[in-house]
Design a protein around this motif. Structure first.
Motif, short mmCIF file in Angstrom:
data_model
loop_
_atom_site.label_atom_id
_atom_site.label_comp_id
_atom_site.label_asym_id
_atom_site.label_seq_id
_atom_site.Cartn_x
_atom_site.Cartn_y
_atom_site.Cartn_z
N UNK A 40 47.95 -51.15 14.95
CA UNK A 40 46.58 -51.55 14.64
C UNK A 40 45.61 -50.65 15.41
N UNK A 41 44.37 -50.55 14.94
CA UNK A 41 43.39 -49.69 15.62
C UNK A 41 43.23 -50.09 17.08
N UNK A 42 43.32 -49.11 17.97
CA UNK A 42 43.14 -49.35 19.39
C UNK A 42 44.31 -50.00 20.08
N UNK A 43 45.42 -50.18 19.35
CA UNK A 43 46.59 -50.83 19.95
C UNK A 43 47.80 -49.90 19.89
N UNK A 44 48.81 -50.22 20.69
CA UNK A 44 50.04 -49.44 20.67
C UNK A 44 50.89 -49.83 19.46
N UNK A 90 47.53 -59.05 10.90
CA UNK A 90 48.59 -58.18 10.39
C UNK A 90 48.05 -56.82 9.94
N UNK A 91 46.74 -56.67 9.94
CA UNK A 91 46.14 -55.40 9.55
C UNK A 91 46.60 -54.28 10.47
N UNK A 92 47.16 -53.24 9.88
CA UNK A 92 47.71 -52.12 10.66
C UNK A 92 48.25 -51.07 9.70
N UNK A 116 45.67 -53.83 4.93
CA UNK A 116 44.43 -54.44 5.40
C UNK A 116 44.35 -55.85 4.84
N UNK A 117 44.22 -56.82 5.74
CA UNK A 117 44.14 -58.22 5.35
C UNK A 117 42.72 -58.70 5.65
#
Length: 119
Positions: A40-44, A90-92, A116-117
């Motif tokens: 996900x944006x900004x996450x590992x 769950x968006x990723x 994208x949810x």
């Protein structure tokens, strides 16, 4: 190394479903343990699910257990991730990966497919 191409991502409303596919070439996926990760944006990047070479053993992250199902069709050289009851979290970008033989290292990665949810 086997080459992997994901497809099936898209925009879906909360509670909806998507079926992600991962097509392999340049190798026989029956020789590989297969998995799905997501970022996900900004996450590992995080583990989602994996399946053994024969499909007899499946492992899921706690956040998706009971909602997602990983499967494989070795005859079609394809791995699937059925995603149900999708949530905004769950968006990723979802990535397919392969680990050869008895290796514990994920050696091959696809380019990813966006899920994208959102309502």
């Amino acid at each position: 190394q086997v080459q992997l191409v994901e497809s099936g991502g898209g925009l879906v409303q909360p509670g909806g479903s998507l079926r992600l596919s991962c097509a392999a070439s340049g190798g026989i996926i029956g020789y590989y343990r297969m998995g799905w990760f997501r970022q996900a944006p900004g996450k590992e990047r995080e583990f989602v699910a994996s399946i053994s070479r024969a499909g007899s053993s499946r492992i899921y992250a706690g956040s998706v257990r009971g909602r997602f199902t990983i499967s494989r069709d070795n005859a079609k050289n394809t791995v699937y991730l059925q995603t149900n009851s999708l949530k905004p979290e769950d968006t990723a970008v979802y990535y397919c990966t392969a680990a050869p033989g008895a290796s514990t290292s994920w050696a091959s990665w696809g380019q990813g497919t966006q899920v994208t949810v959102s309502s």
